[in-house]
Design an enzyme around this catalytic site. Structure first.
Site: not given
Length: 325
Positions: A150, A232, A261, A279-280
């Site tokens: 990506g 993700r 999660e 997820h920070a």
């Protein structure tokens, strides 16, 4: 006009009193909730939904006045865009807000693994004091191939940081032919997996990318490579990752996102070669403020008929034309 802000039930993005009940942003009235009632959904002209708020067909069916919805995230994997379009509701994300922070977080994870900081911290906590107390090799950045799967805003931001440290950078992105800055070499996914010492994921989650990292792809990786995921969770098959860790194909996994999660598999939590952050990666005081301001600006622009570049369904039929009052 009424704007309904649906906050996350996991971790609130909106501070108490930030948009006090009944606050007026002329000509808009803002409401904030994490559990929207039928009445709130029915009277909303526009809706802002934060991370982990699932916009599915049953929820859309309760939106009777809504003309625009902004998901205050980059990804739209938990949004039923087709259901919104069928009801004449324009849908937008917030673009690349937080891309620099995600790149910094990924870079920190990469250096953490490369410098064996987890091994050293464990060793010194147990009373040791030896620079040899680590597993695997410690390579200089200049001797390391960083592979980016990506190459959008976040991938490019990471490449700029990594090139300053001397990494050799390759990338795979079917939408990007070459790196305009000349700091990364494009190629196939197969060649990247075979040559990269560190692989960092920077893709949206879609039907094409779900479980992209599966048993077959892990088997193609350079033995002992490190995997970093700040994109993700669903891009990585957790079971396949655990098997790759067991076999030694993956030497270490550094994950800011996991498909399960926020309730994580115990095998990941307890694995000595897995580092998890909650997820920070997107977060800084600046990025959070920009995220909220961008979401509010975008929803107001949509309601005022402005051209918004991040709209994903610009050709949907208006609600009035389809008979939704």
């Amino acid at each position: 006009m009424n704007i309904l802000i649906i906050d996350s039930q996991r971790v609130n993005y909106i501070d108490p009193g930030e948009y006090a009940s009944g606050s007026v942003y002329q000509p808009y009235r803002l409401e904030v909730t994490s559990r929207p009632s039928d009445e709130q959904l029915a009277r909303a002209d526009g809706i802002i939904a934060f991370h982990s708020v699932v916009i599915d067909a049953p929820l859309v069916a309760r939106m009777h006045r809504c003309r625009a919805l902004v998901k205050a995230t980059i990804g739209l994997d938990d949004v039923d865009v087709e259901a919104l379009s069928a009801k004449g509701i324009h849908c937008s994300n917030i673009g690349s807000v937080g891309a620099e922070e995600v790149a910094e977080h990924a870079m920190a994870l990469i250096l953490f693994a490369q410098r064996k900081l987890l091994d050293y911290a464990r060793h010194t906590r147990q009373g040791g004091w030896s620079w040899r107390a680590h597993n695997g090799e410690i390579r200089a950045c200049a001797d390391t191939v960083l592979g980016l799967i990506g190459y959008g805003a976040t991938g490019r931001a990471l490449a700029r940081r990594a090139t300053a440290l001397g990494y050799r950078i390759c990338f795979y992105d079917p939408r990007v032919e070459r790196c305009g800055e000349g700091i990364a070499q494009g190629g196939t996914l197969k060649s990247l997996l075979e040559t990269a010492d560190v692989i960092s994921l920077h893709l949206p989650l879609s039907p094409d990318t779900e479980h992209l990292m599966n048993d077959a792809q892990f088997s193609r990786m350079k033995h002992g490579a490190t995997l970093v995921n700040t994109a993700r969770g669903g891009i990585v098959d957790t079971g396949a990752l655990l098997r790759a860790l067991q076999s030694g194909i993956v030497s270490m996994a550094l994950l800011d996102v996991v498909q399960e999660e926020p309730v994580l598999p115990q095998a990941l939590i307890e694995h000595e070669r897995v580092l998890l952050t909650p997820h920070a990666a997107f977060y800084s005081e600046r990025s959070l403020a920009e995220l909220k301001a961008n979401a509010l600006e975008t929803i107001m622009g949509l309601l005022e008929g402005a051209e918004i570049k991040t709209v994903v369904n610009p050709d949907c039929v208006s609600g009035e034309a389809k008979g939704y009052a």
